[in-house]
Design a protein around this motif. Structure first.
Motif, PDB file in Angstrom:
ATOM      1  N   GLY A  62     -99.432 -29.816 -27.672  1.00  0.00           N
ATOM      2  CA  GLY A  62    -100.323 -30.630 -26.762  1.00  0.00           C
ATOM      3  C   GLY A  62    -101.765 -30.084 -27.237  1.00  0.00           C
ATOM      4  N   THR A  63    -102.480 -29.889 -25.960  1.00  0.00           N
ATOM      5  CA  THR A  63    -103.900 -29.520 -26.217  1.00  0.00           C
ATOM      6  C   THR A  63    -104.334 -28.308 -26.878  1.00  0.00           C
ATOM      7  OG1 THR A  63    -104.154 -28.715 -24.156  1.00  0.00           O
ATOM      8  CG2 THR A  63    -104.708 -30.945 -24.113  1.00  0.00           C
ATOM      9  N   ASP A  64    -103.371 -27.401 -27.218  1.00  0.00           N
ATOM     10  CA  ASP A  64    -103.478 -26.321 -27.920  1.00  0.00           C
ATOM     11  C   ASP A  64    -103.608 -26.204 -29.359  1.00  0.00           C
ATOM     12  OD1 ASP A  64    -103.634 -24.756 -25.608  1.00  0.00           O
ATOM     13  OD2 ASP A  64    -101.343 -24.346 -25.490  1.00  0.00           O
ATOM     14  N   ILE A  65    -103.504 -27.451 -29.916  1.00  0.00           N
ATOM     15  CA  ILE A  65    -103.365 -27.900 -31.380  1.00  0.00           C
ATOM     16  C   ILE A  65    -104.954 -28.626 -31.631  1.00  0.00           C
ATOM     17  CG2 ILE A  65    -102.294 -29.937 -31.292  1.00  0.00           C
ATOM     18  CD1 ILE A  65    -100.945 -28.579 -33.600  1.00  0.00           C
ATOM     19  N   GLU A  66    -105.653 -28.776 -30.505  1.00  0.00           N
ATOM     20  CA  GLU A  66    -106.972 -29.765 -31.209  1.00  0.00           C
ATOM     21  C   GLU A  66    -108.015 -29.114 -32.107  1.00  0.00           C
ATOM     22  OE1 GLU A  66    -110.627 -32.017 -29.041  1.00  0.00           O
ATOM     23  OE2 GLU A  66    -109.600 -30.751 -27.723  1.00  0.00           O
ATOM     24  N   CYS A 115     -98.265 -41.962 -41.001  1.00  0.00           N
ATOM     25  CA  CYS A 115     -99.461 -41.244 -40.406  1.00  0.00           C
ATOM     26  C   CYS A 115    -100.309 -41.925 -39.471  1.00  0.00           C
ATOM     27  CB  CYS A 115    -100.487 -41.367 -41.722  1.00  0.00           C
ATOM     28  SG  CYS A 115     -99.926 -40.194 -43.079  1.00  0.00           S
ATOM     29  N   ALA A 116    -100.237 -43.285 -39.370  1.00  0.00           N
ATOM     30  CA  ALA A 116    -100.660 -43.973 -38.391  1.00  0.00           C
ATOM     31  C   ALA A 116    -100.185 -43.712 -36.828  1.00  0.00           C
ATOM     32  CB  ALA A 116    -100.348 -45.450 -38.500  1.00  0.00           C
ATOM     33  N   THR A 117     -98.764 -43.272 -36.730  1.00  0.00           N
ATOM     34  CA  THR A 117     -98.281 -42.818 -35.569  1.00  0.00           C
ATOM     35  C   THR A 117     -98.797 -41.661 -35.153  1.00  0.00           C
ATOM     36  OG1 THR A 117     -96.253 -44.455 -35.883  1.00  0.00           O
ATOM     37  CG2 THR A 117     -96.081 -42.488 -34.389  1.00  0.00           C
ATOM     38  N   THR A 118     -98.811 -40.657 -36.122  1.00  0.00           N
ATOM     39  CA  THR A 118     -98.871 -39.166 -35.989  1.00  0.00           C
ATOM     40  C   THR A 118    -100.381 -39.134 -35.623  1.00  0.00           C
ATOM     41  OG1 THR A 118     -97.466 -38.587 -37.603  1.00  0.00           O
ATOM     42  CG2 THR A 118     -99.248 -36.954 -37.130  1.00  0.00           C
ATOM     43  N   LEU A 119    -101.560 -40.086 -36.104  1.00  0.00           N
ATOM     44  CA  LEU A 119    -102.877 -40.078 -35.662  1.00  0.00           C
ATOM     45  C   LEU A 119    -102.681 -40.437 -34.357  1.00  0.00           C
ATOM     46  CD1 LEU A 119    -104.560 -41.660 -38.716  1.00  0.00           C
ATOM     47  CD2 LEU A 119    -105.154 -39.358 -37.890  1.00  0.00           C
ATOM     48  N   ALA A 120    -102.301 -41.400 -33.711  1.00  0.00           N
ATOM     49  CA  ALA A 120    -102.482 -41.874 -32.295  1.00  0.00           C
ATOM     50  C   ALA A 120    -101.855 -40.723 -31.415  1.00  0.00           C
ATOM     51  CB  ALA A 120    -101.538 -43.239 -32.154  1.00  0.00           C
ATOM     52  N   ILE A 121    -100.641 -40.338 -31.931  1.00  0.00           N
ATOM     53  CA  ILE A 121     -99.879 -39.246 -31.009  1.00  0.00           C
ATOM     54  C   ILE A 121    -101.053 -38.032 -30.801  1.00  0.00           C
ATOM     55  CG2 ILE A 121     -98.022 -37.452 -30.704  1.00  0.00           C
ATOM     56  CD1 ILE A 121     -96.465 -39.586 -31.911  1.00  0.00           C
ATOM     57  N   SER A 122    -101.666 -37.458 -31.789  1.00  0.00           N
ATOM     58  CA  SER A 122    -102.519 -36.371 -31.849  1.00  0.00           C
ATOM     59  C   SER A 122    -103.792 -36.638 -31.004  1.00  0.00           C
ATOM     60  CB  SER A 122    -102.577 -35.919 -33.225  1.00  0.00           C
ATOM     61  OG  SER A 122    -103.587 -36.728 -34.051  1.00  0.00           O
ATOM     62  N   CYS A 165     -97.369 -31.650 -32.771  1.00  0.00           N
ATOM     63  CA  CYS A 165     -98.612 -32.037 -31.684  1.00  0.00           C
ATOM     64  C   CYS A 165     -97.822 -32.267 -30.304  1.00  0.00           C
ATOM     65  CB  CYS A 165     -99.441 -33.260 -32.258  1.00  0.00           C
ATOM     66  SG  CYS A 165    -100.678 -33.424 -31.406  1.00  0.00           S
ATOM     67  N   LEU A 166     -96.832 -32.865 -30.147  1.00  0.00           N
ATOM     68  CA  LEU A 166     -96.084 -33.085 -28.869  1.00  0.00           C
ATOM     69  C   LEU A 166     -95.665 -31.619 -28.577  1.00  0.00           C
ATOM     70  CD1 LEU A 166     -93.793 -36.121 -29.436  1.00  0.00           C
ATOM     71  CD2 LEU A 166     -95.629 -35.587 -27.966  1.00  0.00           C
TER      72      LEU A 166
END
Length: 189
Positions: free
Chosen positions: A77-81, A108-115, A73-74
């Motif tokens: 960026g926005t191309d994965i929404e 999962c918590a961290t990944t959710l926030a980042i995404s 996701c990093l």
């Protein structure tokens, strides 16, 4: 790129250790170099096996897959929404699953926030994620008799990860939502 291609192919191995090694290799590659052009055409090729690892893997495999998804996701960026909607719902499911390992749930918590922070334009999705995170960290609130709950260190780390993820998302929430959430949580303390 050849090494990364090999790691992507390794994600579908039958051996759990082989999959973990492949995820670790991908994580290392995604951490060291920006490879947007390589990944943009392979979003689903990378995402699908990582989702399988997240869904069916053991604790370490789930945690590694979630961490790798956050790095993906990093990178994109926005191309994965649009492509990340299924991943998002799976991450929420694993986060809420008390039978899943605490380590995997924390990742999962961290990944959710980042995404959500990087690629989510729908504030209702962000608020839904924040609610799921709140349901995790509110386990550390004082009990009804005002005593402080005691948790094993791993559960405390999960609560801290959920609170940290929530804190990142509150930074992009609308002002009216921020005030409402802060008032609600202050009343619990």
């Amino acid at each position: 790129e050849d090494k990364l291609k090999s790691c992507i192919e390794g994600l579908s191995q039958k051996s759990a250790q082989g999959r973990k090694n492949s995820i670790e290799g991908m994580t290392k590659a995604l951490s060291k170099k920006f490879i947007y052009d390589f990944l943009i055409d392979r979003k689903m090729t990378v995402t699908d096996p990582l989702m399988r690892c997240l869904k069916k893997g053991s604790g370490d495999e789930q945690a590694l897959a979630a961490r790798c998804l956050s790095l993906l996701c990093l990178q994109l960026g926005t191309d994965i929404e649009e492509d990340f909607k299924d991943v998002h719902s799976l991450l929420l499911t694993v986060l809420a699953d008390n039978s899943a390992t605490v380590k995997g749930r924390a990742e999962c918590a961290t990944t959710l926030a980042i995404s959500d922070f990087l690629s989510c334009s729908d504030i209702s999705v962000v608020e839904n994620t924040m609610l799921a995170l709140e349901n995790i960290f509110k386990g550390s609130y004082k009990k009804g008799d005002k005593s402080v709950p005691t948790h094993p260190p791993a559960v405390s780390k999960l609560h801290a990860c959920a609170l940290s993820a929530w804190s990142l998302l509150i930074s992009i929430a609308p002002v009216f939502s921020v005030k409402k959430k802060i008032d609600m949580h202050l009343s619990k303390l």
